[in-house]
Structure formats: structure tokens, C-alpha cells
Design an enzyme around this catalytic site. Structure first.
Site, mmCIF file in Angstrom:
data_model
loop_
_atom_site.group_PDB
_atom_site.id
_atom_site.type_symbol
_atom_site.label_atom_id
_atom_site.label_comp_id
_atom_site.label_asym_id
_atom_site.label_seq_id
_atom_site.Cartn_x
_atom_site.Cartn_y
_atom_site.Cartn_z
ATOM 1 N N LYS A 10 0.826 -1.217 0.000
ATOM 2 C CA LYS A 10 0.000 0.000 0.000
ATOM 3 C C LYS A 10 0.859 1.266 0.000
ATOM 4 O O LYS A 10 0.647 2.154 -0.801
ATOM 5 C CB LYS A 10 -0.839 0.091 1.285
ATOM 6 C CG LYS A 10 -1.991 -0.820 1.413
ATOM 7 C CD LYS A 10 -2.888 -0.386 2.578
ATOM 8 C CE LYS A 10 -2.196 -0.246 3.924
ATOM 9 N NZ LYS A 10 -1.818 -1.495 4.566
ATOM 10 N N ARG A 30 0.023 -8.093 13.975
ATOM 11 C CA ARG A 30 -0.551 -7.127 13.026
ATOM 12 C C ARG A 30 -1.432 -7.820 12.002
ATOM 13 O O ARG A 30 -2.444 -7.280 11.560
ATOM 14 C CB ARG A 30 0.550 -6.320 12.362
ATOM 15 C CG ARG A 30 0.920 -5.114 13.229
ATOM 16 C CD ARG A 30 2.265 -4.537 12.916
ATOM 17 N NE ARG A 30 2.441 -4.173 11.549
ATOM 18 C CZ ARG A 30 3.597 -4.241 10.899
ATOM 19 N NH1 ARG A 30 4.675 -4.683 11.509
ATOM 20 N NH2 ARG A 30 3.668 -3.870 9.654
ATOM 21 N N ARG A 67 12.227 -1.341 11.622
ATOM 22 C CA ARG A 67 11.085 -0.742 12.322
ATOM 23 C C ARG A 67 10.777 -1.536 13.574
ATOM 24 O O ARG A 67 10.789 -2.760 13.560
ATOM 25 C CB ARG A 67 9.864 -0.770 11.384
ATOM 26 C CG ARG A 67 9.468 0.591 10.911
ATOM 27 C CD ARG A 67 8.430 0.508 9.835
ATOM 28 N NE ARG A 67 7.166 -0.053 10.295
ATOM 29 C CZ ARG A 67 6.066 -0.054 9.569
ATOM 30 N NH1 ARG A 67 6.081 0.480 8.369
ATOM 31 N NH2 ARG A 67 4.954 -0.573 10.024
ATOM 32 N N ARG A 122 -9.145 1.884 9.212
ATOM 33 C CA ARG A 122 -8.659 0.546 9.544
ATOM 34 C C ARG A 122 -9.631 -0.198 10.446
ATOM 35 O O ARG A 122 -9.378 -1.353 10.781
ATOM 36 C CB ARG A 122 -7.326 0.684 10.274
ATOM 37 C CG ARG A 122 -6.122 0.112 9.567
ATOM 38 C CD ARG A 122 -4.959 0.309 10.530
ATOM 39 N NE ARG A 122 -3.758 -0.355 10.146
ATOM 40 C CZ ARG A 122 -2.763 0.205 9.447
ATOM 41 N NH1 ARG A 122 -2.878 1.427 8.990
ATOM 42 N NH2 ARG A 122 -1.666 -0.471 9.222
ATOM 43 N N ARG A 134 11.352 -6.593 5.229
ATOM 44 C CA ARG A 134 11.322 -5.159 5.530
ATOM 45 C C ARG A 134 11.932 -4.900 6.915
ATOM 46 O O ARG A 134 12.604 -3.892 7.123
ATOM 47 C CB ARG A 134 9.880 -4.658 5.480
ATOM 48 C CG ARG A 134 9.763 -3.166 5.724
ATOM 49 C CD ARG A 134 8.404 -2.645 5.354
ATOM 50 N NE ARG A 134 7.460 -2.819 6.428
ATOM 51 C CZ ARG A 134 6.152 -2.560 6.332
ATOM 52 N NH1 ARG A 134 5.648 -2.158 5.192
ATOM 53 N NH2 ARG A 134 5.356 -2.729 7.351
HETATM 54 P P1 ADP Z 1 1.457 -1.378 8.015
HETATM 55 O O1 ADP Z 1 0.650 -0.991 6.816
HETATM 56 O O2 ADP Z 1 2.761 -1.973 7.671
HETATM 57 O O3 ADP Z 1 0.680 -2.195 9.008
HETATM 58 P P2 ADP Z 1 1.425 1.390 8.937
HETATM 59 O O4 ADP Z 1 2.651 2.160 8.706
HETATM 60 O O5 ADP Z 1 0.233 1.704 8.108
HETATM 61 O O6 ADP Z 1 1.855 -0.110 8.842
HETATM 62 O O7 ADP Z 1 0.967 1.529 10.479
HETATM 63 C C1 ADP Z 1 1.836 1.216 11.546
HETATM 64 C C2 ADP Z 1 1.080 1.217 12.878
HETATM 65 O O8 ADP Z 1 0.477 2.511 13.113
HETATM 66 C C3 ADP Z 1 -0.104 0.240 12.961
HETATM 67 O O9 ADP Z 1 0.305 -1.059 13.310
HETATM 68 C C4 ADP Z 1 -0.959 0.915 14.054
HETATM 69 O O10 ADP Z 1 -0.466 0.676 15.350
HETATM 70 C C5 ADP Z 1 -0.795 2.390 13.763
HETATM 71 N N1 ADP Z 1 -1.861 2.883 12.852
HETATM 72 C C6 ADP Z 1 -1.713 3.365 11.593
HETATM 73 N N2 ADP Z 1 -2.893 3.695 11.055
HETATM 74 C C7 ADP Z 1 -3.834 3.409 11.988
HETATM 75 C C8 ADP Z 1 -5.258 3.489 12.038
HETATM 76 N N3 ADP Z 1 -5.962 3.939 11.004
HETATM 77 N N4 ADP Z 1 -5.885 3.099 13.174
HETATM 78 C C9 ADP Z 1 -5.206 2.661 14.229
HETATM 79 N N5 ADP Z 1 -3.879 2.532 14.249
HETATM 80 C C10 ADP Z 1 -3.176 2.888 13.152
#
Ligand code: ADP
Length: 192
Positions: A16, A148, A137, A92, A131
Site C-alpha cells: 500500500k 498485526r 522498524r 482501519r 522489511r
Molecule cells: P502497516 O501498513 O505496515 O501495518 P502502517 O505504517 O500503516 O503499517 O501503520 C503502523 C502502525 O500505526 C499500525 O500497526 C498501528 O499501530 C498504527 N496505525 C496506523 N494507522 C492506523 C489506524 N488507522 N488506526 C489505528 N492505528 C493505526
């Protein structure tokens, strides 16, 4: 006219972020990644960052209230109002999706398309582990990655059904298990 208000759905590791960045540049619209915004807030130790840290480090979702305030503010900034946006990583949860349905008419915006990038679970685990090696990270350890993916299937996967049945925003599914450029080409086509 090209579509310029887009939601990117899909599991962690589906690509994404990578695709959203390329497409946002192509369409000349802001790429709004809630994950990136939260990581930056965490690094800077802002109040939002301090609130988010423990959730992120476990691979759990940060509470809806925090995300909703953040998105409400970001979508009303000038670039988002005038050019549009790609929302990457938001919504999400069903709560966040419902919030967006209410927020958009309130701020006189609409959403053109939700794009669901799909990749099989076995492939995701491999990609996320790789990654982890490259980027280091803190939420890319094996245990957190597994969490996750569970959180995704419980909280976020239901949004696919939501956009199919309960939203006026159309949903398309794109196969994320292909060469990067092929996926980009399809995304450009879908948003032209
Ligand atoms: P990935 O797509 O690899 O899971 P992201 O960079 O989108 O990672 O998000 C990393 C973390 O940030 C998530 O695991 C969560 O803890 C938090 N996060 C991001 N966006 C949201 C959201 N819309 N609602 C709740 N937590 C979020």
C-alpha cells in the site's frame, strides 16, 4: 476527470505505502499515511506520539479517537482541500470508516474510490520479515508481525464488506502479488 480522493485498504505488507506514494506523485495529490504520521509523532515525542507508542510497538491499533482527530485535521489542510488525497492506512476499523462517512460531507468532500490491494498471508509474512531487516522498524519483529496480521483480519478485513454493501464509495480489488510496475500501471488506469 481523474479520481483524486482515494482510500487504500489491504493488509500490512501488501505494498500500500509504496504504491500510494507513487500514485500520489503521479496524480499530484498528498499521500496521507496515518502510520507515517504516527511514527513521526512517536519519534518527536508529541502528545499523540506518546499516546500511540505502546499500541504501535505491540502491533495493535491506536485508539479510533486519536486517529479521528488526526484525520479530521489533516483533510482540512489546504493541499487536501484543493488537490485531493490518498488515505493510506485509514480507515482501519469500522468505527473509522463510519467516522469518515460522516466527516466527508461535513467538510464538503467526497471519496471517489476505495482500492483494496490483496496478497496471500504466506507472502505477507516473508515480505514483512524482509522489511524488518532493511528498515529496522520496531513493529517489524516476528511476534509483532503476527499480531498485526491478526489485527488486520479481525478489525480491517471487514471494511471490504462495508465498502461493498454500506458505502457509496466504490471498491476495487487489485492483485498485489505482481511486479511493482504492473500494479502501478493498473492503479493509474483505475484512477484516470
Ligand atoms: P502497516 O501498513 O505496515 O501495518 P502502517 O505504517 O500503516 O503499517 O501503520 C503502523 C502502525 O500505526 C499500525 O500497526 C498501528 O499501530 C498504527 N496505525 C496506523 N494507522 C492506523 C489506524 N488507522 N488506526 C489505528 N492505528 C493505526
Amino acid at each position: 476527470m481523474s479520481k483524486n480522493r482515494l482510500i487504500f485498504l489491504g493488509p500490512p505488507g501488501a505494498g500500500k505505502g509504496t504504491q500510494a506514494k507513487i500514485l500520489a506523485e503521479h496524480l499530484n495529490i498528498p499521500h496521507i499515511s496515518t502510520g507515517e504520521i504516527l511514527r513521526k509523532a512517536k519519534q518527536e515525542g508529541t502528545p499523540v506520539g506518546l499516546q500511540a507508542k505502546a499500541y504501535m510497538d505491540r502491533g495493535d491499533l491506536v485508539p479510533d479517537s486519536v486517529l479521528q482527530a488526526l484525520v479530521r485535521e489533516r483533510l482540512q489542510q489546504n493541499d487536501a482541500q484543493t488537490q485531493g488525497w490518498i488515505l493510506d492506512g485509514f480507515p482501519r476499523t469500522l468505527g473509522q470508516a463510519n467516522f469518515l462517512e460522516t466527516l466527508l460531507p461535513e467538510i464538503k468532500q467526497t471519496c471517489d474510490l476505495a482500492i483494496n490491494i490483496t496478497v496471500a498471508d504466506e507472502i505477507l509474512v516473508g515480505r514483512l520479515a524482509k522489511r524488518a531487516e532493511l528498515e529496522g522498524r520496531s513493529d517489524d519483529t516476528e511476534e509483532v508481525i503476527r499480531n498485526r496480521l491478526i489485527v488486520y483480519s479481525q478489525e480491517t478485513a471487514p471494511l471490504i464488506d462495508f465498502y461493498q454493501k454500506s458505502s457509496s464509495t466504490p471498491l476495487v480489488t487489485v492483485d498485489g502479488d505482481r511486479v511493482l510496475e504492473v500494479i502501478t500501471a493498473e492503479l493509474k488506469e483505475l484512477t484516470t
